[in-house]
Design a protein around this motif. Structure first.
Motif, PDB file in Angstrom:
ATOM      1  N   PHE A  16     -31.370-100.460  63.172  1.00  0.00           N
ATOM      2  CA  PHE A  16     -32.781-100.479  63.545  1.00  0.00           C
ATOM      3  C   PHE A  16     -32.943 -99.556  64.742  1.00  0.00           C
ATOM      4  CE2 PHE A  16     -36.077-102.088  66.343  1.00  0.00           C
ATOM      5  CZ  PHE A  16     -37.152-102.187  65.487  1.00  0.00           C
TER       6      PHE A  16
ATOM      7  N   VAL B  24     -36.888-106.565  70.245  1.00  0.00           N
ATOM      8  CA  VAL B  24     -37.263-105.276  70.822  1.00  0.00           C
ATOM      9  C   VAL B  24     -38.019-105.563  72.116  1.00  0.00           C
ATOM     10  CG1 VAL B  24     -38.388-103.083  70.396  1.00  0.00           C
ATOM     11  CG2 VAL B  24     -37.610-104.407  68.486  1.00  0.00           C
TER      12      VAL B  24
ATOM     13  N   ARG C 133     -35.817 -97.839  67.308  1.00  0.00           N
ATOM     14  CA  ARG C 133     -37.191 -97.704  67.750  1.00  0.00           C
ATOM     15  C   ARG C 133     -37.271 -96.478  68.636  1.00  0.00           C
ATOM     16  NH1 ARG C 133     -39.723 -99.859  72.792  1.00  0.00           N
ATOM     17  NH2 ARG C 133     -41.780 -98.969  72.639  1.00  0.00           N
TER      18      ARG C 133
ATOM     19  N   THR D 249     -35.093 -90.770  59.011  1.00  0.00           N
ATOM     20  CA  THR D 249     -36.341 -91.335  58.494  1.00  0.00           C
ATOM     21  C   THR D 249     -37.445 -91.204  59.530  1.00  0.00           C
ATOM     22  OG1 THR D 249     -34.915 -92.924  57.424  1.00  0.00           O
ATOM     23  CG2 THR D 249     -37.258 -93.323  57.274  1.00  0.00           C
ATOM     24  N   LEU D 250     -37.117 -91.451  60.791  1.00  0.00           N
ATOM     25  CA  LEU D 250     -38.124 -91.308  61.846  1.00  0.00           C
ATOM     26  C   LEU D 250     -38.627 -89.866  61.923  1.00  0.00           C
ATOM     27  CD1 LEU D 250     -36.609 -93.413  64.738  1.00  0.00           C
ATOM     28  CD2 LEU D 250     -38.834 -93.753  63.743  1.00  0.00           C
ATOM     29  N   LEU D 251     -37.688 -88.922  61.765  1.00  0.00           N
ATOM     30  CA  LEU D 251     -38.053 -87.512  61.856  1.00  0.00           C
ATOM     31  C   LEU D 251     -38.674 -86.997  60.571  1.00  0.00           C
ATOM     32  CD1 LEU D 251     -34.836 -86.218  63.550  1.00  0.00           C
ATOM     33  CD2 LEU D 251     -37.084 -85.857  64.479  1.00  0.00           C
ATOM     34  N   ASP D 252     -38.581 -87.794  59.492  1.00  0.00           N
ATOM     35  CA  ASP D 252     -39.012 -87.372  58.161  1.00  0.00           C
ATOM     36  C   ASP D 252     -38.265 -86.110  57.735  1.00  0.00           C
ATOM     37  OD1 ASP D 252     -40.317 -87.887  55.916  1.00  0.00           O
ATOM     38  OD2 ASP D 252     -42.315 -87.315  56.589  1.00  0.00           O
TER      39      ASP D 252
ATOM     40  N   ARG E 158     -38.155-104.052  50.394  1.00  0.00           N
ATOM     41  CA  ARG E 158     -38.011-104.615  51.737  1.00  0.00           C
ATOM     42  C   ARG E 158     -39.359-104.755  52.397  1.00  0.00           C
ATOM     43  NH1 ARG E 158     -32.854-104.779  53.588  1.00  0.00           N
ATOM     44  NH2 ARG E 158     -31.410-103.688  52.248  1.00  0.00           N
TER      45      ARG E 158
ATOM     46  N   HIS F  22     -34.110-109.067  64.690  1.00  0.00           N
ATOM     47  CA  HIS F  22     -33.734-108.390  65.917  1.00  0.00           C
ATOM     48  C   HIS F  22     -34.871-108.323  66.913  1.00  0.00           C
ATOM     49  CE1 HIS F  22     -33.828-105.266  62.650  1.00  0.00           C
ATOM     50  NE2 HIS F  22     -35.003-105.187  63.168  1.00  0.00           N
TER      51      HIS F  22
ATOM     52  N   GLN G  99     -30.522-106.775  77.449  1.00  0.00           N
ATOM     53  CA  GLN G  99     -31.119-105.726  76.635  1.00  0.00           C
ATOM     54  C   GLN G  99     -32.563-105.424  77.027  1.00  0.00           C
ATOM     55  OE1 GLN G  99     -30.437-103.517  74.369  1.00  0.00           O
ATOM     56  NE2 GLN G  99     -28.453-104.034  73.535  1.00  0.00           N
TER      57      GLN G  99
ATOM     58  N   ARG H 264     -35.537-103.722  78.916  1.00  0.00           N
ATOM     59  CA  ARG H 264     -35.561-102.321  79.342  1.00  0.00           C
ATOM     60  C   ARG H 264     -35.426-102.170  80.846  1.00  0.00           C
ATOM     61  NH1 ARG H 264     -34.986 -98.009  76.424  1.00  0.00           N
ATOM     62  NH2 ARG H 264     -36.903 -96.895  76.898  1.00  0.00           N
TER      63      ARG H 264
ATOM     64  N   ARG I 132     -34.553 -98.337  71.362  1.00  0.00           N
ATOM     65  CA  ARG I 132     -33.790 -99.513  70.982  1.00  0.00           C
ATOM     66  C   ARG I 132     -32.954 -99.151  69.767  1.00  0.00           C
ATOM     67  NH1 ARG I 132     -30.829-103.997  71.030  1.00  0.00           N
ATOM     68  NH2 ARG I 132     -31.553-105.779  69.831  1.00  0.00           N
TER      69      ARG I 132
ATOM     70  N   GLU J 143     -36.473-108.799  58.926  1.00  0.00           N
ATOM     71  CA  GLU J 143     -36.385-107.901  57.776  1.00  0.00           C
ATOM     72  C   GLU J 143     -36.166-108.746  56.533  1.00  0.00           C
ATOM     73  OE1 GLU J 143     -36.887-104.765  58.099  1.00  0.00           O
ATOM     74  OE2 GLU J 143     -36.734-104.619  60.269  1.00  0.00           O
TER      75      GLU J 143
ATOM     76  N   HIS K 241     -30.339-101.169  67.250  1.00  0.00           N
ATOM     77  CA  HIS K 241     -29.741-102.459  66.933  1.00  0.00           C
ATOM     78  C   HIS K 241     -29.032-102.362  65.601  1.00  0.00           C
ATOM     79  CE1 HIS K 241     -29.697-106.619  65.284  1.00  0.00           C
ATOM     80  NE2 HIS K 241     -29.248-106.854  66.490  1.00  0.00           N
TER      81      HIS K 241
ATOM     82  N   LYS L 185     -42.400 -97.608  54.660  1.00  0.00           N
ATOM     83  CA  LYS L 185     -41.986 -98.996  54.850  1.00  0.00           C
ATOM     84  C   LYS L 185     -43.159 -99.802  55.404  1.00  0.00           C
ATOM     85  CE  LYS L 185     -37.324 -98.301  54.486  1.00  0.00           C
ATOM     86  NZ  LYS L 185     -36.518 -97.387  55.223  1.00  0.00           N
TER      87      LYS L 185
ATOM     88  N   PHE M 281     -45.431 -97.195  57.652  1.00  0.00           N
ATOM     89  CA  PHE M 281     -44.823 -96.079  58.357  1.00  0.00           C
ATOM     90  C   PHE M 281     -43.591 -95.607  57.590  1.00  0.00           C
ATOM     91  CE2 PHE M 281     -41.733 -94.630  61.637  1.00  0.00           C
ATOM     92  CZ  PHE M 281     -42.424 -93.522  62.066  1.00  0.00           C
ATOM     93  N   ARG M 282     -43.568 -94.321  57.227  1.00  0.00           N
ATOM     94  CA  ARG M 282     -42.427 -93.720  56.536  1.00  0.00           C
ATOM     95  C   ARG M 282     -42.027 -94.525  55.286  1.00  0.00           C
ATOM     96  NH1 ARG M 282     -43.376 -89.849  59.355  1.00  0.00           N
ATOM     97  NH2 ARG M 282     -42.212 -89.159  61.171  1.00  0.00           N
TER      98      ARG M 282
ATOM     99  N   HIS N 147     -38.339-108.928  65.232  1.00  0.00           N
ATOM    100  CA  HIS N 147     -38.550-108.366  63.905  1.00  0.00           C
ATOM    101  C   HIS N 147     -37.738-109.137  62.885  1.00  0.00           C
ATOM    102  CE1 HIS N 147     -40.231-104.236  64.961  1.00  0.00           C
ATOM    103  NE2 HIS N 147     -40.280-104.962  66.047  1.00  0.00           N
TER     104      HIS N 147
ATOM    105  N   PRO O 152     -42.757 -91.388  67.623  1.00  0.00           N
ATOM    106  CA  PRO O 152     -42.643 -92.833  67.854  1.00  0.00           C
ATOM    107  C   PRO O 152     -42.734 -93.624  66.560  1.00  0.00           C
ATOM    108  CG  PRO O 152     -44.677 -91.946  68.781  1.00  0.00           C
ATOM    109  CD  PRO O 152     -43.910 -90.798  68.315  1.00  0.00           C
ATOM    110  N   GLY O 153     -42.016 -94.714  66.529  1.00  0.00           N
ATOM    111  CA  GLY O 153     -42.010 -95.557  65.337  1.00  0.00           C
ATOM    112  C   GLY O 153     -40.765 -96.422  65.313  1.00  0.00           C
ATOM    113  N   GLU O 154     -40.703 -97.276  64.313  1.00  0.00           N
ATOM    114  CA  GLU O 154     -39.573 -98.184  64.178  1.00  0.00           C
ATOM    115  C   GLU O 154     -39.070 -98.128  62.749  1.00  0.00           C
ATOM    116  OE1 GLU O 154     -41.896-101.434  65.201  1.00  0.00           O
ATOM    117  OE2 GLU O 154     -41.240-101.523  67.270  1.00  0.00           O
ATOM    118  N   VAL O 155     -37.761 -98.018  62.602  1.00  0.00           N
ATOM    119  CA  VAL O 155     -37.196 -97.887  61.264  1.00  0.00           C
ATOM    120  C   VAL O 155     -35.956 -98.755  61.137  1.00  0.00           C
ATOM    121  CG1 VAL O 155     -35.776 -96.279  59.963  1.00  0.00           C
ATOM    122  CG2 VAL O 155     -38.097 -95.683  60.463  1.00  0.00           C
ATOM    123  N   TYR O 156     -35.828 -99.375  59.983  1.00  0.00           N
ATOM    124  CA  TYR O 156     -34.655-100.188  59.666  1.00  0.00           C
ATOM    125  C   TYR O 156     -33.977 -99.521  58.488  1.00  0.00           C
ATOM    126  CZ  TYR O 156     -32.130-104.386  58.081  1.00  0.00           C
ATOM    127  OH  TYR O 156     -31.185-105.286  57.682  1.00  0.00           O
ATOM    128  N   HIS O 157     -32.745 -99.035  58.681  1.00  0.00           N
ATOM    129  CA  HIS O 157     -32.101 -98.253  57.628  1.00  0.00           C
ATOM    130  C   HIS O 157     -30.805 -98.906  57.197  1.00  0.00           C
ATOM    131  CE1 HIS O 157     -31.737 -94.475  55.417  1.00  0.00           C
ATOM    132  NE2 HIS O 157     -30.452 -94.653  55.569  1.00  0.00           N
ATOM    133  N   PRO O 158     -30.742 -99.452  55.994  1.00  0.00           N
ATOM    134  CA  PRO O 158     -29.542-100.143  55.544  1.00  0.00           C
ATOM    135  C   PRO O 158     -28.629 -99.275  54.676  1.00  0.00           C
ATOM    136  CG  PRO O 158     -31.387-100.763  54.187  1.00  0.00           C
ATOM    137  CD  PRO O 158     -31.853 -99.639  55.061  1.00  0.00           C
TER     138      PRO O 158
END
Lengths: 405, 170
Positions: free
Chosen positions: A352, B63, A354, A99-102, B86, B61, B145, B147, A363, B77, A365, B31, B28-29, B75, A335-341
Motif C-alpha cells: 500500500f 495511514v 500513499r 499504478t500511481l504514476l499511471d 477488489r 492498514h 508510524q 508522521r 506511507r 481491503e 505498508h 480502483k 482512482f486508477r 483502510h 497524490p493518491g493511494e494504491v494497494y498493489h497485490p
C-alpha cells in the motif's frame, strides 16, 4: 515374580490425574521457529491447548524508513523485509508506484520480472523444503535443496550483480537487460529441475517416519483459513484454487499456461505436496517466458522516472539533467493511494503506497502473507502434540523479517 | 477492478441498507474506494459480506494524514473471489478521539492487523478482544508510524559513547 504384576490391572485408567497446564516459552531463539519468533504454548502434558505468537523482535521500522527516502531509494529497504522473496517485495512496491504514476511497463521487462519472480519462488520453496525437512529429522534434504538454491543465486548474480536483495526491479521496468548466455544458463537449470524434484519426492515420499508426521496432522478447513485471511499454499492445500497469478493476472501472467496445484485434506502433507508441485509449475512458466521473451526496451521511456541510458549522458544535456534530478531529488508522484497485490511464495503480498505529491512516499505498508498466516498457528495446532507443532510451523513457512518488518 | 458505475452500485446498495454509513466514493486508477463513517464500520463490512459477496478481508492498514484533520485513517481491503474484484474501504478518525469499531469478531484475520494499526498509529479498536502492542515493546511510549514521530528519536542505551554521538539523543 511371575504373578506379582497383573498386566490387565496396569492397563486400567488411573483415573483423573490432578494435572495442570504448563506454559512453555518456545523461542524467541529456537531452531524450530525459523527466526526470532516466540510462541507462548500452553501444554497439557504433551498436548498443545493454546498458542500465542509473540512477534516484533526484528522490527526495524522499514516502513518508517521508506517514508524518509525517495521512491527510488525505498526499493532496497522494501526488498529487505522478506529475505526469501525479495523480488516479490520489490514487485509489489514498484507496481504500486507505477499504478500511481499511471506508467506502462514494457513487455520485455514484464517477462523478465516473471522469470525472476518464478526463480525466486523456486528458491523460497527450496529453503522451505530444506529447513522443514531438517525440522522433521531429514538432514540430507537440507544439503540437496541448498545445492539447487545456490544455482538460482548464481543465476541472480549473473543477471543482477547480487545474489540476494538485488534491487533489480525498478519503477517502470527492470534495471538492465540480462547478459549474454544467461538465458542458456536458466534453460540448463530448468532442464535439470524436474529431475531434482523427482528425486526429492522419491527421498521423502517413501520415508515412513516423515509421512506419519505429515499425513492427517493439523488439518484446517477452508472456511476457517478463509476467515483468518490465509492465502497461498496453505489455502490451496485446503482445496481452494485461489491464486492471483491465475485469478487476477498481473505482469503478463495471462500469457502462460500453468496449473494451480490444489490439495484436498488441508493437512501438513497437502501443504508439502502443493509447494513441491508449485516448483514444477514455476519451471513451466520460466520455460514459456524464455520461449516467448519479446525484444525491446526493458524500462519505460519516460525519462522523468527512469534513468537515461549510460551512453546518452556523454552527448545529451537533457539526459544529464534528468539523471541529476532523478539521483538527487527523485521523481514526483501524483497524490493518491494504491494497494498493489501479487502472489508471493507465502500468499498474497501487497504493498500500500500513499503519495502526497512529493518525491517521498507518505506511507508504505506491506501486507505480508507471513504476518497474516501466523494467526493460523493456534487453530491449526490446537489439541495436537507439541512435536506436531514443530512440523506445522515448518509447513506454515513464516519469514520473521516479513512479519516484523 | 470495479468501474465507477459498479462502485456507485455498491455504494447505492449500502445507502439503502445503512443510510448513514457511506460518506463518499472515490475512483482512482481503476480502483474503487468507499469512505465510511467510523461508527458503522462493522455493520458495513458485515453487510458487504452477507449481501454483496465481498467475503475476504485481505488487509487492514493505517495511514496518517498529518497535518490534515481528521488525521488518522484505517483502510480495509476487501476481495471477492467470485467476482475477482477488489474494493477498498476508508475510515477517517480525529486524532483527539481515535476510536473505530473493531471487525475482529466477524473477521478473525483482523486480530493482528488491527493490533498493528493500534501499535503504529494509536487508533483504538473498540470491541477488539486483545488490543495490545504487537511490534513494539509493551512499555513503549508513543506511536512510531505517525508522521510527526521523529526518526532517530530513541535514546541511546549505552551512555558511555553518548558524547561521541552528539545530536543522537533527542
Amino acid at each position: 515374580m511371575e504373578d506379582s504384576v497383573d498386566l490387565a490391572e496396569l492397563k486400567q485408567p488411573v483415573g483423573e490425574l490432578d494435572s495442570e497446564l504448563l506454559t512453555l516459552n518456545m523461542g524467541p531463539h529456537h531452531p524450530a521457529t525459523h527466526g526470532v519468533l516466540r510462541l507462548l504454548v500452553q501444554l497439557d502434558g504433551e498436548i498443545v491447548r493454546d498458542i500465542k505468537p509473540i512477534i516484533g523482535y526484528v522490527h526495524t521500522g522499514i516502513e518508517k524508513t521508506a517514508e524518509d527516502k525517495s521512491y527510488w531509494k525505498a526499493i532496497p529497504v522494501v526488498e529487505r523485509m522478506d529475505y526469501l522473496s525479495y523480488f516479490f517485495n520489490a514487485y509489489a512496491y514498484c507496481g504500486a508506484v507505477e499504478t500511481l504514476l499511471d506508467l506502462e511497463v514494457p513487455k520485455r521487462a514484464q517477462y523478465l520480472r516473471v522469470i525472476h519472480m518464478e526463480l525466486n519462488r523456486i528458491m523460497s520453496h527450496l529453503v522451505w523444503l530444506g529447513t522443514s525437512a531438517l525440522d522433521l529429522g531429514a538432514m540430507s534434504m537440507f544439503w540437496y535443496c541448498f545445492r539447487e538454491r545456490e544455482k538460482i543465486l548464481d543465476l541472480f548474480e549473473q543477471s543482477t550483480g547480487q545474489r540476494m536483495h538485488t534491487r533489480y526491479f525498478q519503477v517502470g521496468g527492470v534495471m538492465e537487460d540480462v547478459p549474454d548466455g544467461w538465458i542458456e544458463n536458466v534453460r540448463k537449470f530448468t532442464a535439470d529441475m524436474p529431475e531434482r524434484v523427482r528425486q526429492y519426492r522419491a527421498l521423502l515420499n517413501k520415508n515412513e517416519i516423515l509421512l506419519q508426521r505429515l499425513k492427517g496432522v493439523c488439518p484446517l478447513d477452508e472456511e476457517t483459513l478463509f476467515g483468518l485471511g490465509v492465502t497461498g499454499p496453505l489455502l490451496r492445500a485446503a482445496g481452494n484454487p485461489w491464486d492471483l497469478r491465475k485469478a487476477m493476472p498481473y505482469s503478463s501472467y495471462e500469457d502462460f499456461d500453468f496449473q494451480i496445484p490444489v490439495g484436498t485434506e488441508g493437512d501438513n502433507y497437502d501443504r508439502y505436496m502443493v509447494r513441491v508441485q508449485e516448483m514444477l509449475e514455476s519451471v513451466k512458466i520460466i520455460d514459456q517466458a524464455l520461449d516467448k521473451l519479446p525484444d525491446g526496451p526493458v524500462i519505460t521511456d519516460n525519462r522523468k522516472v527512469a534513468l537515461p541510458p549510460r551512453h546518452e549522458l556523454a552527448t545529451s544535456m537533457e539526459a544529464l539533467i534528468h539523471h541529476f534530478k532523478l539521483v538527487t531529488e527523485g521523481f514526483r508522484v501524483p497524490p493518491g493511494e494504491v494497494y498493489h497485490p501479487c502472489e508471493a511464495p507465502r500468499g498474497e503480498l501487497a504493498c500500500f503506497v500513499r503519495s502526497d505529491g512529493s518525491s517521498k512516499p507518505a506511507r508504505v505498508h506491506m501486507r505480508d502473507p507471513s504476518f497474516v498466516n501466523l494467526q493460523a498457528t493456534a487453530p491449526m495446532c490446537k489439541d495436537a502434540y507439541i512435536a506436531d507443532l514443530i512440523a506445522t510451523l515448518a509447513m506454515l513457512d513464516p519469514v520473521l523479517g516479513g512479519i516484523d518488518r | 477492478m470495479p468501474d465507477a458505475t459498479g462502485l456507485e452500485l455498491v455504494a447505492g446498495g449500502l445507502r439503502d441498507a445503512l443510510p448513514d454509513a457511506v460518506l463518499g466514493t472515490l475512483h482512482f486508477r481503476g480502483k474503487g474506494t468507499l469512505l465510511i463513517d467510523p461508527k458503522h464500520v462493522r455493520a458495513t463490512l458485515a453487510h458487504l459480506r452477507e449481501h454483496d459477496g465481498w467475503t475476504f478481508l485481505a488487509s487492514v492498514h493505517g495511514v496518517d494524514y498529518y497535518p490534515e484533520e481528521p488525521r488518522l485513517g484505517v483502510h480495509y481491503e476487501l476481495l471477492s473471489m467470485r467476482r475477482r474484484d477488489r474494493l477498498s474501504l476508508k475510515v477517517r478518525v480525529h486524532s483527539e478521539h481515535p476510536h473505530v469499531e473493531s471487525v475482529t469478531p466477524d473477521w478473525p484475520t483482523a486480530d493482528h492487523q488491527e493490533r498493528e494499526v493500534y501499535d503504529m498509529f494509536g487508533v483504538v479498536f473498540d470491541g477488539h478482544p486483545d488490543l495490545r502492542r504487537i511490534l513494539m515493546p509493551e512499555d513503549y511510549q508513543g506511536h512510531p508510524q505517525r508522521r510527526d514521530f521523529p526518526i532517530g528519536g530513541e535514546p541511546i542505551l549505552f551512555t558511555h559513547n553518548e558524547s561521541s554521538n552528539p545530536g543522537w539523543t533527542r
